[in-house]
Design a protein around this motif. Structure first.
Motif, PDB file in Angstrom:
ATOM      1  N   SER A  82       0.818  -1.210   0.000  1.00  0.00           N
ATOM      2  CA  SER A  82       0.000   0.000   0.000  1.00  0.00           C
ATOM      3  C   SER A  82       0.855   1.264   0.000  1.00  0.00           C
ATOM      4  N   VAL A  83       2.070   1.175   0.589  1.00  0.00           N
ATOM      5  CA  VAL A  83       2.963   2.334   0.578  1.00  0.00           C
ATOM      6  C   VAL A  83       3.401   2.645  -0.847  1.00  0.00           C
ATOM      7  N   ARG A 103      -8.960  -3.490  -2.333  1.00  0.00           N
ATOM      8  CA  ARG A 103      -9.317  -2.390  -1.433  1.00  0.00           C
ATOM      9  C   ARG A 103      -8.187  -1.375  -1.319  1.00  0.00           C
ATOM     10  N   VAL A 123      -8.316   0.875  -4.202  1.00  0.00           N
ATOM     11  CA  VAL A 123      -9.414   1.838  -4.076  1.00  0.00           C
ATOM     12  C   VAL A 123      -9.068   2.932  -3.077  1.00  0.00           C
ATOM     13  N   GLU A 124      -8.474   2.546  -1.971  1.00  0.00           N
ATOM     14  CA  GLU A 124      -8.201   3.518  -0.912  1.00  0.00           C
ATOM     15  C   GLU A 124      -7.041   4.453  -1.255  1.00  0.00           C
ATOM     16  N   GLN A 125      -5.994   3.933  -1.860  1.00  0.00           N
ATOM     17  CA  GLN A 125      -4.783   4.728  -2.048  1.00  0.00           C
ATOM     18  C   GLN A 125      -4.720   5.415  -3.412  1.00  0.00           C
ATOM     19  N   GLN A 131     -16.847   3.952  -6.246  1.00  0.00           N
ATOM     20  CA  GLN A 131     -15.382   4.063  -6.184  1.00  0.00           C
ATOM     21  C   GLN A 131     -14.723   3.162  -7.215  1.00  0.00           C
ATOM     22  N   HIS A 163      15.853   0.595  -8.280  1.00  0.00           N
ATOM     23  CA  HIS A 163      15.503   1.518  -7.211  1.00  0.00           C
ATOM     24  C   HIS A 163      16.638   1.790  -6.240  1.00  0.00           C
ATOM     25  N   SER A 202       5.080   3.858   8.734  1.00  0.00           N
ATOM     26  CA  SER A 202       4.546   4.366   7.463  1.00  0.00           C
ATOM     27  C   SER A 202       3.402   3.503   6.958  1.00  0.00           C
ATOM     28  N   GLY A 203       3.536   2.204   7.113  1.00  0.00           N
ATOM     29  CA  GLY A 203       2.457   1.320   6.661  1.00  0.00           C
ATOM     30  C   GLY A 203       1.174   1.542   7.435  1.00  0.00           C
ATOM     31  N   ILE A 251      -0.430   4.952   6.459  1.00  0.00           N
ATOM     32  CA  ILE A 251      -1.076   4.914   5.145  1.00  0.00           C
ATOM     33  C   ILE A 251      -2.323   4.050   5.192  1.00  0.00           C
ATOM     34  N   ALA A 252      -2.249   2.952   5.894  1.00  0.00           N
ATOM     35  CA  ALA A 252      -3.413   2.062   5.949  1.00  0.00           C
ATOM     36  C   ALA A 252      -4.577   2.716   6.686  1.00  0.00           C
ATOM     37  N   GLY A 300      -5.997   5.544   4.518  1.00  0.00           N
ATOM     38  CA  GLY A 300      -6.749   5.012   3.382  1.00  0.00           C
ATOM     39  C   GLY A 300      -8.057   4.371   3.805  1.00  0.00           C
ATOM     40  N   ALA A 301      -8.024   3.669   4.926  1.00  0.00           N
ATOM     41  CA  ALA A 301      -9.255   3.023   5.388  1.00  0.00           C
ATOM     42  C   ALA A 301     -10.290   4.055   5.791  1.00  0.00           C
ATOM     43  N   LEU A 317     -10.524   7.316   4.763  1.00  0.00           N
ATOM     44  CA  LEU A 317     -11.017   8.114   3.645  1.00  0.00           C
ATOM     45  C   LEU A 317     -11.602   7.262   2.529  1.00  0.00           C
ATOM     46  N   GLY A 318     -11.008   6.121   2.292  1.00  0.00           N
ATOM     47  CA  GLY A 318     -11.450   5.335   1.136  1.00  0.00           C
ATOM     48  C   GLY A 318     -12.569   4.369   1.432  1.00  0.00           C
TER      49      GLY A 318
END
Lengths: 756, 222
Positions: free
Chosen positions: A609-610, A661, A664-666, A696, B56, B100-101, B104-105, B108-109, B111-112
């Motif tokens: 997700s990052v 998901r 969709v979220e990120q 979404q 990278h 960071s994970g 972000i999670a 995202g949870a 808002l998304g």
């Protein structure tokens, strides 16, 4: 000047010392360094320079000069010779100018004959009285009256007690005392003020000089004890200034000195330890000493402060140290430098030592004393070591030793426990005091109603647990029926599949109604601009690649038919390869599509997700290179792509609802209106469809049913349609099996009270 | 013999090894799973080296990017986790990853998913639903059904209860009633998920069975 070496501790002592200053052992039989075999006349012979350290050489030189000084009353130097004398170290006061001071000058021992060269030096060193400048004490002396008081107090005590003994004593005066006495005999300038007033006036007018150093007082026992081991010549700081200062030192003003050492401020120390132990009364001739001041001092000082015994006797009494009842109050630092061998001598009982102490003077002269007198604490320590050889022989620090012999009997070492046999271990308290009868507590638990209720709940839970445990344990024990059942079900499913695939391939009942989410995908693909690439992300495992392949084949064919460029990436290491196979399979059916020219592979995007968040923020930074490590954004297909919303659409192919998901979220908020299409497995479709309902996700192709529907919409039958019959057959068989199983579970009695 | 035929035969044999699990755990099945795990790990390693580390990390370092030093340092610290003595140094990297994970999670949870689903439940009664051309009555019923399912499913996960003397804590009446309805919706959801998992497995079975039949027919027919 020669020294005596102690046979016990091997340390140097003064030539006239009878006992070792460090270990108090007799030195009578020891030969004198530098003149083995010679008599007393060789005492004045200088030592070879090779063996003399620097500090010792300076001391000896100073003593030699002092020894060359003539008697003030006997010799008066000639004036013409004084002009030739470059710089007298410590000018002597002429005999005519000696006032009736408190101290008397020290005359040379009559029996000693000086060498000729010393006599000549003495003659040259005598300054003329008129050439001698008045001595100005440095300002530093005015700052430290404390040490001066001590010194004067000691001097007063020394003189008071040693007047009579001075006559009998040989000329073994230490150098510092000789210098001090010579300074006292220095001439004083005539003035109208009394010596005390002059000294006070100088104290007021004197100011500390920047370069002045702190004056040092007379050496204490501690300092004397460590002096032989010190490399730093502090005696030079104390007794003599630097050579440059020596030239500038005027002749000693006797009045000033006398005022400075006036006994008005003298307080005799209560402890005799303030006096250096090795100092012995000076042989002062009666005629050289003016005892007028001393008589006044005796009147001023109380009787108890003055020593009642001569100095010699007092020194002898000090050296005994064989008084068990008297605690040692002064520091025992003279033994700091003593090694084990220094005091490792035969043990002599204390009683015998006390007897020997009475006749010590005679035995010392005769050299018959064999045992060394030690402090009480050391005697006791040696006794312990003799009785217990296992005890470490390292002498303890003086600070850790009891200061005096304890009259109490020695405690026996503990006989048990971890400290058994260790002498000096602290004894623990008595055991009966440590233990007591334990209190008696009731075994009845005081609980509240709430606690009792919760305990009942816990008890109920624990009562149910054995059944569950029994179920888990019993499961492996019923393999026969279960295994047979599983084998039968498996064979039935395989038979159905093979039968349909071999016997009636392509036979199926295709749906008439299409899922709206699948129809939306078709509409979205038709609406995509042909010049904008579609970003396709793959995140599925190899186990479900067959289903994903059936589901996405028609979709890829639709994109290829529209000749839409595609950029692929994978958030799963295996996704790139699996999707490459799917694209190849689709391209085989749409031969007009140039797969190599119209597709770009970004490869694997790690980070979960990052990484998705990073890609949504800056797609150039997140995907800098293609899978072949070429710069991605220089590809002609991607030159117009600056951000992720510049793509025509975003397609996510996944078999995991969580992965869908995350997209969709990120990423979806950064798409800015471009469609998000999800091609997913049937197992994750129930979790992703709510996002389609919420808008979404713009379109979903879920499972084989979705793929078949899309083929039907596209009107290009593919593999999904071909195998859809087998799929329908299997679903029907499984549905029947589940129904039968449910009915049987309802009808059949439960085994062992629970479901099998 | 063509190389594709060899790989096809290997695939057939491995597929049959996997099917042997129908008769229980056996060495053949273990061989197949072992080969699969080993091949997947090797393939993943190659992919990670060529598509992650090189583009990278190595290439930016060669190009002089200072920012590439941070992942290099963090990666080095993470490798210290292999040593029990130096493992604490890797906590920095772990802190960065987890922190960071998690951030972000959570963002995202919130808002998304949460806000998105709440808004979707509200829009079911709004004007947006009317644009689809569906009957307003049907949309209203559908909206009520979705709302009831959401509320009752959330009510089921409220495990708070009222204590009564001598009895176990129990839900209040309204909460018990809502949680009972919520259980129905949750069961529907789990049934749908189970059906999806089952159909996904059946689809995979169909695909593998077709592969076996086609391979065998190819071998027989030449």
């Amino acid at each position: 000047m020669s020294e005596k070496i102690c046979p016990v501790c091997n340390r140097a002592n003064l030539p006239n010392a009878k006992r070792c200053w460090y270990c108090q052992s007799l030195l009578e039989d020891e030969p004198v360094i530098g003149e083995p075999g010679e008599g007393a006349e060789a005492v004045e012979q200088p030592e070879p320079e090779k063996e003399v350290p620097d500090w010792l050489a300076r001391i000896r030189a100073r003593k030699a000069i002092e020894s060359m000084e003539p008697q003030p009353k006997e010799e008066v130097p000639a004036p013409e010779k004084k002009t030739e004398e470059p710089k007298p170290v410590i000018p002597e006061k002429p005999a005519s100018s000696v006032p009736s001071g408190k101290t008397g000058s020290i005359s040379r021992r009559p029996g000693i004959q000086l060498p000729s060269w010393i006599t000549e030096l003495e003659k040259e060193a005598k300054p003329a009285p008129e050439d001698v400048e008045p001595f100005k004490p440095p300002a530093k002396k005015t700052e430290s009256s404390d040490w001066m008081k001590k010194l004067s107090a000691w001097q007063a005590e020394e003189e008071h007690g040693g007047q009579e003994a001075a006559k009998a004593e040989p000329d073994n005066t230490p150098e510092w005392l000789t210098e001090f006495l010579s300074k006292e005999n220095a001439p004083q300038p005539e003035s109208g003020l009394t010596p005390a007033e002059e000294f006070n006036q100088q104290l007021q007018s004197a100011e500390p000089q920047p370069g002045d150093t702190e004056p040092l007082g007379p050496l204490t026992e501690d300092e004397e004890a460590i002096r032989p081991d010190e490399t730093y010549d502090f005696s030079q700081d104390v007794e003599s200034p630097t050579p440059k200062e020596e030239e500038e030192i005027p002749p000693v003003d006797e009045r000033e000195l006398e005022a400075g050492f006036t006994p008005l401020s003298v307080e005799l120390p209560s402890e005799p330890a303030a006096k250096p132990p090795s100092i012995e009364p000076q042989p002062v001739e009666e005629g050289d000493i003016d005892l007028e001041w001393l008589e006044e001092y005796d009147k001023a000082v109380p009787k108890e402060a003055a020593p009642e015994e001569p100095v010699e006797e007092e020194a002898a009494a000090e050296s005994e140290a064989a008084q068990p009842q008297e605690p040692i109050t002064k520091p025992l630092t003279p033994f700091l430098g003593v090694k084990k061998n220094d005091w490792n001598i035969p043990f002599v009982p204390l009683a015998a030592k006390a007897e020997e102490a009475s006749g010590e003077e005679e035995t010392a002269n005769e050299g018959e004393e064999d045992a060394l007198k030690l402090p009480v604490w050391m005697e006791q320590l040696r006794r312990i070591e003799m009785t217990n050889p296992a005890t470490p022989s390292t002498p303890p620090a003086p600070e850790m030793v009891p200061p005096a012999a304890s009259p109490e009997p020695e405690e026996q070492p503990p006989v048990e426990g971890p400290l058994a046999g260790i002498q000096g271990a602290l004894r623990s308290a008595e055991l009966p005091d440590l233990y007591s009868k334990p209190p008696i507590y009731t075994n009845r638990i005081q609980v509240t109603d709430r606690q009792a209720l919760r305990a009942d709940l816990l008890s109920n839970l624990l009562q149910e647990s054995p059944a569950a445990v029994h179920t888990e344990e019993a499961a492996p024990k019923t393999p026969a029926k279960s295994r047979l059942r599983k084998i039968l079900v498996g064979l039935l499913v395989l038979a159905v599949v093979l039968l349909v695939l071999v016997g009636a391939p392509g036979t199926s009942l295709l749906p008439v109604l299409y899922p709206p989410e699948t129809a939306s995908v078709y509409q979205l693909v038709n609406a995509l601009p042909a010049d904008k690439p579609v970003l396709i992300a793959a995140d599925f495992d190899a186990g479900l690649s067959g289903e994903i392949g059936y589901t996405s084949q028609a979709f890829f064919e639709h994109l290829m038919l529209r000749n839409i460029p595609m950029a692929t990436l994978s958030t799963n290491p295996a996704g790139s390869a699996l999707m490459g196979n799917m694209l190849s399979a689709a391209q085989a059916r749409v031969s007009t599509y140039d797969l190599a020219a119209r597709t770009v592979q970004f490869g694997y995007l790690a980070g979960g997700s990052v990484a998705l968040q990073s890609m949504a923020s800056d797609v150039h930074m997140a995907l800098p290179y293609t899978a072949e490590l070429f710069p991605a954004w220089t590809n002609p297909l991607l030159v117009n792509i600056q951000k992720i919303s510049d793509f025509g659409a975003l397609v996510v192919m996944t078999d995991d609802a969580d992965t869908g998901r995350y997209w969709v979220e990120q990423v979806q908020p950064a798409l800015e209106g471009i469609p998000l299409i999800v091609v997913t497995s049937a197992q994750s479709a129930p979790m992703l469809l709510p996002y389609y309902e919420s808008g979404q996700i713009n379109g979903v192709i879920a499972g084989m049913a979705g793929g078949t529907a899309y083929e039907q919409i596209l009107q290009i039958p593919g593999e999904s349609t071909f195998y859809f019959g087998a799929y329908q057959s299997l679903v029907l068989v499984v549905f029947v099996l589940i129904l039968i199983g449910g009915v049987v579970a309802l009808v059949m009695p439960q085994e062992n009270g629970h479901k099998d | 013999m063509n190389i594709d035929v060899i790989w096809t035969l290997i695939s057939l044999v491995l597929t049959l090894f996997i099917f042997s699990y129908l008769f229980g755990d056996n060495p053949v099945f273990r061989i197949a799973t072992g080969i699969f795990v080993g091949a997947a790990a090797g393939y993943f390693a190659v992919v990670i080296i060529y598509q992650v580390i090189l583009p990278h990390l190595v290439v930016p370092l060669i190009q002089g990017s200072i920012l590439a030093l941070f992942p290099l340092i963090l990666s080095g610290l993470l490798l210290t986790k292999l040593s029990p003595r130096l493992g604490r140094l890797g906590n920095v990297s772990m802190a960065v990853l987890v922190g960071s994970g998690a951030a972000i999670a959570i963002g995202g949870a919130a808002l998304g998913t949460i806000f998105g689903q709440v808004r979707a439940a509200i829009d079911a009664f709004g004007s947006q639903a009317n644009t689809s051309g569906t009957s307003p009555l049907l949309l209203g019923v559908e909206g009520l059904f979705l709302l009831a399912g959401t509320v009752t499913a959330l009510a089921y996960f409220n495990f708070g209860g009222k204590e009564q003397a001598g009895q176990a804590p129990a839900r209040v009446a309204i909460s018990a009633w809502l949680s009972g309805i919520g259980k129905f919706f949750i069961a529907l959801t789990f049934g749908a998920i189970f059906a999806g998992v089952l159909t996904a497995g059946l689809t995979a079975l169909v695909e593998r069975a077709d592969f076996v039949i086609r391979t065998i027919s190819t071998l027989i027919t030449g």
